[in-house]
Design an enzyme around this catalytic site. Structure first.
Site, short mmCIF file in Angstrom:
data_model
loop_
_atom_site.label_atom_id
_atom_site.label_comp_id
_atom_site.label_asym_id
_atom_site.label_seq_id
_atom_site.Cartn_x
_atom_site.Cartn_y
_atom_site.Cartn_z
CB CYS A 87 -3.22 9.00 -5.51
SG CYS A 87 -4.79 8.89 -4.63
CE LYS A 91 -3.77 2.47 0.79
NZ LYS A 91 -4.53 2.81 -0.42
CB SER A 92 0.64 4.62 -1.46
OG SER A 92 0.63 4.22 -2.80
CG ASN A 119 0.53 6.73 -5.66
OD1 ASN A 119 0.19 7.27 -6.72
ND2 ASN A 119 -0.35 6.33 -4.76
N GLY A 147 -10.49 -2.16 -12.84
CA GLY A 147 -11.19 -3.39 -13.24
C GLY A 147 -11.31 -3.54 -14.75
CB ILE A 165 -2.83 3.25 -16.39
CG1 ILE A 165 -3.95 2.22 -16.47
CG2 ILE A 165 -2.27 3.62 -17.72
CD1 ILE A 165 -5.16 2.63 -17.31
#
Ligand code: DHB
Length: 339
Positions: A165, A82-83, A162, A252, A226
Site C-alpha cells: 500500500c 479488499k485488504s 499486501n 490505470g 504491481i
C-alpha cells in the site's frame, strides 16, 4: 456507480476477417464449416486452477459478502478481497479518489470491517464458484500470522499479502520495502497456513526483483506485481492537493508499461508464478503481461472504466486473439517475450 466509457477501449483490434474462413466457399452451409476450436484459457497458480486468467484486483467491490458474491458471478477466474486488518478502520476522510485523464488516484486509507466481522461474511459465501483470495495487511509478522490463520479457517482459498500500500503509515509499502521484514512476514504466513500465499509488491521499491526473490525464498506460492504508484493531483482553485491524504496510489492505463517491465524483470529471476497487474483494460493488455511472464492478471481500474462485465469481455478478447493467431492454449504464450 456510473461506468464511463473511455477512448482507450477502441484500441482492441477486431479479429481478422480472413482467418479460418478459407473453406467458406467450399462449404457454404454454415453447419458444414469447420468449427473454430476455442482456445484453452485455463491457467494455474500453484495448486489453484483458474478457468480464465482474469482476477478481480484488491480494493474494488471486495469488502462485503454482497459485492463479493456479485463479483464471483462476473466471469472473473478468481476474486481478491479488499485488504483486511485486525481491527475495523474508517479510512481517510474524503476526497479519497480522483480521476486523471489516464488513470485513477486513490487514497482510501485501508477502510475495512476488521477480520472478525469479515470472516462472518466469508462464512456466508462458502463455497464460492471461483477461488477467493483474501488480501491481508498488518504491521508485523504476528499480525499477519493471526490474520492468515483466521482467513484459512474461514474458507479463504488463498492469501494475498499486501506489502505494498503506497501511503498507509506503518503498513503496506512501509513494511514491504524492507527485505528483512518482507521475508519475516512471508515466512510467518507460509509456515502457518496450508493455502497458497501470494505476495503483492510495490513498484515504488528501488529493486522489485530482490523483493520477489525474498518472497520466493520465504516459500511464497507466487508474486503479484504491481501495486499502485505514489502520485498527487493539485486543485488549482484551492491551491492544495485534491486528496485528503494528499498522496495517493496511481492506477490505470498509464502505469501498464511499468507493470509490464516489473513482471518481465521478475520473471527472469523467480520460478514461482507471477500475477500481473497495472493498467490492464483490454485483452491485448492482458496478453502483453502474459508474454512478459505472467500466469494470470488482475483487473482493478478497468472495472470502473468498463463496468463489472470487464472480466468476460477481456476473456473473450484474449480468446479471440489466441484463435486468430492459431494458438490453442493460453499457456503457450506465457513468457514468449522473455529473452
Ligand atoms: C489502499 C490502497 C492501496 O494501493 C493498497 O494496496 C491498499 C489499500 C487504500 O487506500 O485503502
Amino acid at each position: 456507480m456510473d461506468y464511463k466509457p473511455y477512448f482507450w477501449f477502441s484500441r482492441e483490434k477486431p479479429p481478422s476477417p480472413h482467418h479460418n474462413h478459407r473453406h467458406t466457399d467450399l462449404y457454404p452451409i454454415s453447419r458444414y464449416r469447420p468449427q473454430e476450436t476455442m482456445a484453452d484459457l485455463t491457467t494455474t497458480l500453484g495448486p489453484l486452477t483458474l478457468k480464465n486468467p482474469t482476477i478481480l484486483a484488491s480494493g474494488i467491490m471486495g469488502e462485503d459478502a454482497g459485492s463479493i458474491r456479485r463479483m464471483t458471478k462476473s466471469g472473473a477466474g478468481a476474486i481478491v478481497t479488499k485488504s483486511i486488518g485486525l481491527t475495523p478502520r474508517d479510512g481517510y476522510p474524503n476526497p479519497t479518489i480522483t480521476e486523471t485523464p489516464h488513470g485513477l488516484l486513490n487514497a482510501m486509507g485501508l477502510p475495512n470491517p476488521g477480520i472478525d466481522h469479515f470472516t462472518t461474511e466469508l462464512d456466508t459465501l462458502h463455497p464460492t464458484t471461483v477461488p477467493l483470495i483474501a488480501s491481508i495487511y498488518g504491521k508485523d509478522p504476528d499480525e499477519f500470522r493471526t490474520l492468515a490463520h483466521k482467513m484459512e479457517r474461514h474458507h479463504a482459498d488463498a492469501l494475498e499479502l499486501n506489502l505494498s500500500c503506497p501511503h498507509a503509515k506503518s503498513y503496506g509499502m512501509e513494511v514491504g520495502m524492507d527485505l528483512q521484514i518482507l521475508a519475516e512476514i512471508t515466512t510467518a504466513v507460509t509456515s502457518t497456513v496450508h493455502i497458497p500465499v501470494f505476495v503483492k509488491l510495490s513498484p515504488n521499491a528501488p529493486d522489485i526483483v530482490t523483493l520477489a526473490r525474498a518472497a520466493q525464498d520465504a516459500h511464497a506460492t507466487g508474486i503479484v506485481a504491481i501495486n499502485t504508484l505514489r502520485g498527487m493531483s493539485i486543485d488549482l482553485d484551492i491551491r492544495k492537493p485534491i486528496l485528503a491524504n494528499r498522496i495517493g496510489g496511481y492506477s490505470g492505463p498509464a502505469i501498464k508499461p511499468i507493470g509490464i517491465r516489473c513482471v518481465y524483470e521478475i520473471a527472469q529471476h523467480v520460478t514461482i508464478p507471477i500475477i500481473g497487474v497495472g493498467g490492464i483494460t483490454t485483452g491485448t493488455d492482458a496478453i502483453e503481461y502474459l508474454m512478459a511472464g505472467a500466469s494470470a492478471v488482475q483487473i482493478g481500474t478497468a472495472v470502473y472504466l468498463r463496468g463489472p462485465t470487464v472480466f468476460s469481455q477481456i476473456t473473450k478478447e484474449i480468446s479471440t486473439w489466441l484463435t486468430t493467431h492459431h494458438i490453442q492454449r493460453l499457456t503457450d504464450i506465457r513468457g514468449a517475450a522473455l529473452p
